[in-house]
Write an enzyme that holds these catalytic residues in place. Structure first.
Site, PDB file in Angstrom:
ATOM      1  N   ASP A 101      37.628  42.117  35.095  1.00 14.74           N
ATOM      2  CA  ASP A 101      37.321  43.021  36.189  1.00 14.74           C
ATOM      3  C   ASP A 101      36.375  42.323  37.170  1.00 14.74           C
ATOM      4  O   ASP A 101      35.425  41.649  36.745  1.00 14.74           O
ATOM      5  CB  ASP A 101      36.655  44.302  35.658  1.00 14.74           C
ATOM      6  CG  ASP A 101      37.415  45.556  36.046  1.00 14.74           C
ATOM      7  OD1 ASP A 101      37.445  45.854  37.243  1.00 14.74           O
ATOM      8  OD2 ASP A 101      37.968  46.224  35.158  1.00 14.74           O
ATOM      9  N   ASP A 207      37.923  45.763  41.433  1.00 21.31           N
ATOM     10  CA  ASP A 207      37.448  47.139  41.523  1.00 21.31           C
ATOM     11  C   ASP A 207      37.193  47.512  42.982  1.00 21.31           C
ATOM     12  O   ASP A 207      36.733  46.685  43.768  1.00 21.31           O
ATOM     13  CB  ASP A 207      36.150  47.257  40.713  1.00 21.31           C
ATOM     14  CG  ASP A 207      35.619  48.672  40.639  1.00 21.31           C
ATOM     15  OD1 ASP A 207      36.339  49.550  40.140  1.00 21.31           O
ATOM     16  OD2 ASP A 207      34.475  48.897  41.079  1.00 21.31           O
ATOM     17  N   GLU A 265      42.391  47.390  43.199  1.00 20.09           N
ATOM     18  CA  GLU A 265      42.395  48.854  43.120  1.00 20.09           C
ATOM     19  C   GLU A 265      42.310  49.371  44.546  1.00 20.09           C
ATOM     20  O   GLU A 265      41.321  49.138  45.238  1.00 20.09           O
ATOM     21  CB  GLU A 265      41.192  49.321  42.300  1.00 20.09           C
ATOM     22  CG  GLU A 265      41.060  50.831  42.220  1.00 20.09           C
ATOM     23  CD  GLU A 265      39.732  51.272  41.614  1.00 20.09           C
ATOM     24  OE1 GLU A 265      39.726  52.311  40.947  1.00 20.09           O
ATOM     25  OE2 GLU A 265      38.710  50.591  41.837  1.00 20.09           O
ATOM     26  N   HIS A 342      41.678  53.530  32.792  1.00 22.61           N
ATOM     27  CA  HIS A 342      40.412  54.068  32.280  1.00 22.61           C
ATOM     28  C   HIS A 342      39.858  55.212  33.124  1.00 22.61           C
ATOM     29  O   HIS A 342      38.911  55.890  32.695  1.00 22.61           O
ATOM     30  CB  HIS A 342      39.377  52.942  32.218  1.00 22.61           C
ATOM     31  CG  HIS A 342      39.097  52.360  33.573  1.00 22.61           C
ATOM     32  ND1 HIS A 342      40.002  51.551  34.227  1.00 22.61           N
ATOM     33  CD2 HIS A 342      38.045  52.496  34.412  1.00 22.61           C
ATOM     34  CE1 HIS A 342      39.502  51.210  35.407  1.00 22.61           C
ATOM     35  NE2 HIS A 342      38.320  51.763  35.542  1.00 22.61           N
ATOM     36  N   ASP A 343      40.390  55.419  34.316  1.00 18.96           N
ATOM     37  CA  ASP A 343      39.892  56.466  35.214  1.00 18.96           C
ATOM     38  C   ASP A 343      40.773  57.711  35.216  1.00 18.96           C
ATOM     39  O   ASP A 343      40.541  58.623  36.014  1.00 18.96           O
ATOM     40  CB  ASP A 343      39.804  55.939  36.656  1.00 18.96           C
ATOM     41  CG  ASP A 343      38.599  55.058  36.885  1.00 18.96           C
ATOM     42  OD1 ASP A 343      37.597  55.215  36.153  1.00 18.96           O
ATOM     43  OD2 ASP A 343      38.638  54.205  37.795  1.00 18.96           O
TER      44      ASP A 343
END
Length: 583
Positions: A101, A207, A265, A342-343
């Site tokens: 990440d 991210d 993202e 994960h979100d």
């Protein structure tokens, strides 16, 4: 069939690992890198070629590691730098890639850069973050503008030492870096990127990949949520004026390391703007996660009002997928295929069904959907065994996510603890709360699902005795073994399944069935996909001219396909002759 693969990552099957909840090796209740290493043969057997490891950097963990205090070290409960070196080597020894990440819109407020920056206005790091003077109204100090944090409340936090506010688009412990400052950008490149690329990693999941560039005039946002002191301000910090300039600069760093995979993202972005980021010619991001699918049923304008979720329809789902697949039509772009991360809540609960009677069938149906879409495929840990959302009877005490807790406490405060409002809040969190995807992976039916020998940091799903890796490895008809089969099929028919073009939906408004076709790049073959998204038998909606042509059944998640689609059935046909032109 051999696929044309100009970039290794296009045909790669990727697997996201959320380290805290994946596999604990030492009994402290928290997943770790040694635990990850122990499962690499399992992932290889599943068909995984690239691992995306969510943040494992040193962090105070105010937002599960997305608040980084040191880019060049590891969060101690996860392990050490030596463990990371071993993980990189173990992946490469099995011809697998490792992606980390990249969190560079903000740091932790405990990062050395910020600790120095906040001291005064003249130190070396004084301009490394987004500082603004207070707005004084009738002698009272106020934030510089009315921007709302994505996690609720003001996006500004006052710092007494400087008598200024700093911007934080997320929690107040995540101050935004000042990308306008060239020294800041150089520091980011050295510390967050080159350090790990020099260790041999193969790329980054980026991210908040479109938030670095803000409108530095910091205007007040328009009133979208009446009665609220702070307003959603995405238009002022999303896809800002210098984003593409800085990504071009960044690519100059990456080019020294070969074909580095960069998957961004990219929330809240229209198709024409997405293409600017993922055009092969522009060489900014390799591909991005477009969020239209996973945001279905959520109110994007209202901040973290998770109790305002609503039921989406299958036509909405089809249109969101069509948008992403359509990015490839006549362009040099590439895209991703994913339904979980994960979100998000679990895809079975959100897009299919988690009723026990249909759950396995629905999990296989979603596997067929994903493996038949063009783009780089991403699975999230536990998705391969059909993990699903936590039960409705769980309470707020079982949740850990700061975004969910903020959302619940906001309802609690506004409605003075009214039980019906709190029930509504919990229902929203059960549907879309981030903890759904952060429950421990269910490895077997032993205590704590085989995740840890200690006390897990978050509650284990109650159904782990029925849904776990060991049980599914022993069951030839399990979702896990079906995933292995469909991943192999995706590789075998890569030109159609991974690289196929001309995606076309044939039943746009049907509420129960999703029918689509894709064409081989050479135009001589086509796949026809039928997916039943209901608990009942459904008729097949054949595209014009395709009902009577010769077809070969490539895969079905039902033993003997008949005249109708059984509940949650998926079928994929290969058509070699009588192909009609795609739309």
């Amino acid at each position: 069939m051999s696929a044309s693969k100009p970039n290794w990552w296009k045909a790669s099957t990727c697997y996201q690992i959320w380290p805290a909840s994946y596999k604990d090796s030492n009994g402290d209740g928290i997943g770790d890198i040694v635990g990850i290493i122990s499962t690499i043969p399992y992932l290889k057997d599943l068909g995984i070629e690239t691992i995306w490891l969510s943040p494992m950097y040193d962090s105070p963990q105010k937002d599960m590691g997305y608040d980084i205090s040191n880019y060049q070290d590891v969060y101690p409960p996860y392990g050490t730098l030596a463990d990371m070196d071993r993980l990189i080597k173990e992946c490469h020894d099995l011809d697998m890639k490792l992606v980390l990440d990249l969190v560079i819109n903000h740091t932790s407020d405990q990062h050395a850069w910020f600790l120095e920056s906040r001291r005064n206005k003249t130190n070396q790091y004084a301009d490394w973050y987004m500082w603004r003077d207070p707005k004084i109204i009738q002698g009272e100090r106020h934030p510089p503008n009315n921007w709302a944090s994505i996690f609720g409340g003001s996006a500004w936090e006052y710092c007494r030492e400087r008598d200024q506010y700093y911007l934080h688009l997320f929690v107040k412990e995540q101050p935004d870096l000042n990308w306008e400052n060239e020294e800041t950008r150089r520091g980011i490149y050295e510390s967050a990127m080159k350090f790990w690329l020099d260790k041999g990693i193969d790329g980054f999941r980026v991210d908040t990949a479109n938030l670095y560039s803000k409108d530095t005039s910091y205007p007040d946002a328009p009133i979208l949520v009446p009665g609220e002191p702070y307003q959603p301000a995405f238009k002022y910090f999303t896809n800002g004026p210098r984003m593409h300039e800085w990504l071009q600069e960044q690519r100059g760093i990456l080019d020294k390391y070969g074909d580095v995979f960069m998957v961004g993202e990219l929330p809240d972005t229209k198709a024409d703007e997405v293409l600017r980021y993922i055009s092969a010619k522009s060489r900014e991001y390799s591909c991005v996660f477009d969020f239209d699918v996973v945001m279905l049923g959520q109110n994007k304008e209202g901040g973290s009002k998770k109790h305002h979720t609503h039921k989406h329809t299958l036509p909405h789902f089809k249109e969101a997928i069509r948008k992403v697949q359509g990015l490839l039509h006549g362009t040099d772009a590439w895209t991703t295929v994913f339904l979980e991360n994960h979100d998000q809540g679990r895809s079975l609960s959100r897009f299919a069904t988690d009723k026990a009677i249909h759950r396995d069938q629905a999990a296989k149906m979603l596997a067929v959907l994903m493996c038949c879409l063009t783009g780089t495929l991403f699975l999230y840990q536990g998705q391969e065994i059909g993990m699903y959302n936590h039960p409705e009877y769980w309470g707020i005490e079982d949740l850990r996510d700061i975004d969910s807790l903020n959302a619940y406490n906001d309802v609690m405060h506004r409605h003075k603890g009214d039980p019906l409002w709190l029930k509504k809040a919990m229902r929203g969190l059960q549907l879309v709360g981030r903890d759904n995807g952060r429950l421990p992976v269910q490895w077997d039916n032993s205590a704590n699902a085989g995740f840890t020998s200690g006390k897990p940091w978050i509650r284990v799903h109650d159904d782990y005795e029925h849904v776990n890796v060991a049980a599914q490895q022993a069951d030839p008809g399990s979702p896990l073994n079906f995933w292995k089969k469909i991943i192999r099929l995706r590789k075998k028919y890569a030109d159609l399944m991974i690289f196929g073009k001309d995606f076309q939906v044939w039943d746009k408004f049907d509420q129960d069935v999703f029918t689509f076709t894709k064409v081989h790049p050479d135009g001589h073959e086509r796949i026809l996909v039928f997916l039943n998204f209901s608990d009942e038998d459904q008729p097949l909606h054949y595209p014009t001219g395709l009902e009577s042509v010769q077809k070969e059944l490539l895969v079905c998640n039902f033993e003997e396909p008949g005249k109708y689609l059984t509940p949650w059935e998926a079928r994929v046909y290969l058509i070699r002759e009588g192909v009609v032109n795609g739309g």
